[in-house]
Design an enzyme around this catalytic site. Structure first.
Site, PDB file in Angstrom:
ATOM      1  CB  SER A  13      -1.743   1.883   2.860  1.00 22.76           C
ATOM      2  OG  SER A  13      -2.933   2.088   2.155  1.00 22.76           O
ATOM      3  NE  ARG A  34       1.075   5.207 -10.155  1.00 26.26           N
ATOM      4  CZ  ARG A  34      -0.193   5.391 -10.506  1.00 26.26           C
ATOM      5  NH1 ARG A  34      -0.496   5.993 -11.648  1.00 26.26           N
ATOM      6  NH2 ARG A  34      -1.176   4.975  -9.727  1.00 26.26           N
ATOM      7  CE1 TYR A  51      -3.111   3.408  -2.306  1.00 31.38           C
ATOM      8  CE2 TYR A  51      -2.785   5.708  -2.889  1.00 31.38           C
ATOM      9  CZ  TYR A  51      -2.866   4.379  -3.252  1.00 31.38           C
ATOM     10  OH  TYR A  51      -2.713   4.022  -4.568  1.00 31.38           O
ATOM     11  N   GLY A 138       7.521  -7.631   9.515  1.00 36.55           N
ATOM     12  CA  GLY A 138       6.846  -7.690  10.801  1.00 36.55           C
ATOM     13  C   GLY A 138       5.361  -7.403  10.685  1.00 36.55           C
ATOM     14  CB  ALA A 142      -0.440   0.829   6.292  1.00 37.58           C
ATOM     15  CE  LYS A 193       2.895 -10.222   5.130  1.00 41.48           C
ATOM     16  NZ  LYS A 193       1.920  -9.122   5.021  1.00 41.48           N
ATOM     17  CB  THR A 250      -1.020 -10.878   7.325  1.00 45.35           C
ATOM     18  OG1 THR A 250       0.102 -10.045   7.616  1.00 45.35           O
ATOM     19  CG2 THR A 250      -1.453 -10.619   5.905  1.00 45.35           C
ATOM     20  CB  SER A 256      -4.958  -8.464   6.362  1.00 48.65           C
ATOM     21  OG  SER A 256      -4.423  -9.327   5.381  1.00 48.65           O
ATOM     22  NE  ARG A 257      -4.690  -3.967  -0.943  1.00 49.29           N
ATOM     23  CZ  ARG A 257      -3.751  -3.170  -1.441  1.00 49.29           C
ATOM     24  NH1 ARG A 257      -2.918  -3.629  -2.366  1.00 49.29           N
ATOM     25  NH2 ARG A 257      -3.625  -1.937  -1.020  1.00 49.29           N
ATOM     26  CG  ASN A 258      -2.413 -10.573   1.034  1.00 48.08           C
ATOM     27  OD1 ASN A 258      -2.228 -11.001  -0.090  1.00 48.08           O
ATOM     28  ND2 ASN A 258      -1.677  -9.578   1.540  1.00 48.08           N
TER      29      ASN A 258
END
Length: 336
Positions: A13, A34, A51, A138, A142, A193, A250, A256-258
């Site tokens: 992404s 890949r 993505y 920053g 994405a 973060k 984030t 945010s994946r996290n």
């Protein structure tokens, strides 16, 4: 230093979004993917449906699955692979990197085992001096950037002229890059973060609201700044885009994946269940919480939120119990 031919190694992404930024800024960009089918889709259909679905990529952006083809003639090379796989990937690419090309890191993390920042890993593997490496950090979600929503970033390099070269190569109508010479602070902010975003996600999954989020964000900022200053960073960096800027984005965005990974853990899912629900991908913060915790301990820095995330993710601790322990910690002055 004018850059025209730029290669992005990694078609996830953020790698794809940053490649779009560069192409929209007038650069000739080649993305290495890949999987050949991803490279073909980017090259022939100008999309990366896996993505960034629904995003049209610029015509001047092409792709290949051959790293030698991707790197031929590159004046700058953007490394856009996850932090914990950077070493293995870069080892395979080392002999293909054009001499003199500026190396640009998009990865945000601290390497497990070595406890090295990404620029340190790049310098070690490529045997290049660190002043040839630019770090991007920053509030850079994405999808929003790929949709051309206004955003800013910070480009950190101890050689200001190289940072300026990447700044000129990436500046555009929706993307505003700033420069900084504090590589340590920018990299630690970007790594830490992700861990704090896990804690915010867990709190949201447990049903907590804005007060709890604000507390976690500000106390998370305090502990990442403590570590940064101990390791030689400029404390002002953490008040900027690579610190509070990236932290807020984030910790609060559903993109945010996290944060979303942490939310699943807060709802009672196991690490394995959360991983399956996110397509088999593990959030960066899950890995980085362990390496950042060890880095903090090695330098005598107290990072209670990072320690708590390690215990939840890797020792099976209950998020509710860990939260209660954090609230019950010894009372102290805010800035101590």
């Amino acid at each position: 230093m004018v850059l025209q031919r730029i290669t992005v190694l990694g078609a996830g992404s953020w790698g794809t979004a940053f490649a779009k930024v560069l192409a929209d800024a007038g650069r000739d960009v080649t993305v290495w993917a890949r999987r050949p089918e991803v490279a073909r889709e980017i090259r022939d259909e100008h999309v990366n449906s896996g993505y960034l679905p629904g995003v049209r990529l610029p015509d001047r952006l092409t792709a290949t699955a051959d790293p030698a083809e991707a790197l031929a003639g590159a004046e700058a090379v953007v490394l856009a692979v996850p932090s914990q796989s950077l070493r293995a990937n870069l080892t395979g690419w080392r002999g293909l990197l054009p001499a003199g090309a500026i190396l640009v890191s998009l990865a945000k993390g601290v390497e497990l085992g070595t406890l090295k920042r990404m620029s340190e890993v790049i310098a070690e593997i490529t045997e290049r001096p660190e002043h040839e490496i630019v770090v991007v950090s920053g509030p850079n979600l994405a999808r929003e950037i790929a949709q051309e929503q206004p955003a800013a970033a910070v480009l950190a390099c101890t050689d200001h002229e190289r940072a300026v070269a990447i700044q000129h190569a990436s500046a555009g109508p929706y993307f505003r890059p700033y420069t900084n010479t504090d590589v340590i602070g920018c990299e630690l902010g970007g790594a830490c973060k992700n861990v704090i975003a896990l804690s915010c996600g867990m709190a949201a999954g447990m049903g907590y609201g804005a007060n709890t989020m604000a507390t976690l964000i500000t106390r998370g900022l305090a502990e990442m700044a403590r570590l940064g200053v101990k390791l030689g960073a400029d404390p002002l960096t953490f008040a900027g885009l690579a610190g509070v800027g990236d932290l807020v984005a984030t910790c609060t965005s559903p993109l945010s994946r996290n944060r979303t990974f942490g939310e699943r853990l807060g709802r009672g899912e196991t690490l394995e269940q959360a991983q399956r629900a996110t397509g088999g991908q593990v959030a960066e913060g899950v890995m980085s919480c362990s390496s950042i915790r060890e880095l903090a301990r090695a330098n005598g820095v107290d990072m209670p939120l990072t320690d708590a995330m390690h215990r939840v993710c890797h020792e099976g601790a209950d998020p509710a119990k860990v939260g209660a322990e954090l609230l019950g910690r010894e009372r102290k002055h805010e800035w101590s």
